[in-house]
Motif scaffolding. Structure first.
Motif, PDB file in Angstrom:
ATOM      1  N   TRP A   1      67.402  23.155  74.186  1.00 51.22           N
ATOM      2  CA  TRP A   1      68.774  23.213  73.675  1.00 51.22           C
ATOM      3  C   TRP A   1      69.115  21.912  72.959  1.00 51.22           C
ATOM      4  CZ3 TRP A   1      73.043  20.242  75.184  1.00 51.22           C
ATOM      5  CH2 TRP A   1      74.259  20.646  74.659  1.00 51.22           C
TER       6      TRP A   1
ATOM      7  N   LEU B   1      70.179  21.253  69.134  1.00 44.29           N
ATOM      8  CA  LEU B   1      71.446  20.559  68.884  1.00 44.29           C
ATOM      9  C   LEU B   1      71.231  19.359  67.981  1.00 44.29           C
ATOM     10  CD1 LEU B   1      74.483  20.385  69.807  1.00 44.29           C
ATOM     11  CD2 LEU B   1      73.679  18.746  71.508  1.00 44.29           C
TER      12      LEU B   1
ATOM     13  N   LYS C   1      70.820  20.299  64.330  1.00 43.86           N
ATOM     14  CA  LYS C   1      72.038  20.765  63.670  1.00 43.86           C
ATOM     15  C   LYS C   1      73.077  19.663  63.516  1.00 43.86           C
ATOM     16  CE  LYS C   1      75.464  24.398  63.751  1.00 43.86           C
ATOM     17  NZ  LYS C   1      75.898  25.640  64.362  1.00 43.86           N
TER      18      LYS C   1
END
Length: 125
Positions: A56, A60, A63
């Motif tokens: 995750w 993250l 992005k």
């Protein structure tokens, strides 16, 4: 140099030397603490969230490109977490030392980790 919150100067992982160094040291520490753990079953139980968090976090980071101070705070939190999981939080040597030094009735290392979860996450904002 550590980056601030200025979005225009953020670098992706491939160009961010600090991020690469933090990842390297985290992987080395994770392997070391796993190799020296007293209870592999407890280690996996305590680190299951870390294993879920890593993919995750990679997504993250691609992005949002977190600032260096955010990366350092996350690194510090994960480091104290995996250190605590090495011997289980209740048998952690730092916590036992604090318990004996201040005559506490229980090992406070889990409270230290939980405090830092909030503290280090707030520093990122």
């Amino acid at each position: 140099m550590i980056q601030s919150i200025d979005f225009s100067e953020r670098k992706p992982f491939s160009k961010n030397k600090l991020f690469q160094v933090l990842v390297f040291f985290f992987v080395v520490a994770w392997i070391y603490f796993f190799a020296t753990t007293r209870s592999p079953i407890n280690w996996w139980i305590e680190n299951i969230l870390v294993l879920i968090f890593i993919p995750w976090f990679v997504a993250l980071q691609r992005k949002f490109l977190l600032a260096d101070i955010s990366l350092i705070c996350l690194f510090l939190f994960l480091l104290i977490h995996i250190y605590g999981a090495q011997m289980s939080y209740t048998s952690n040597q730092v916590g036992l030392w604090v318990q004996q030094k201040f005559h506490l009735w229980r090992n406070p290392y889990d409270r230290f980790v939980h405090f830092n979860f909030g503290f280090l996450m707030v520093l990122q904002i």
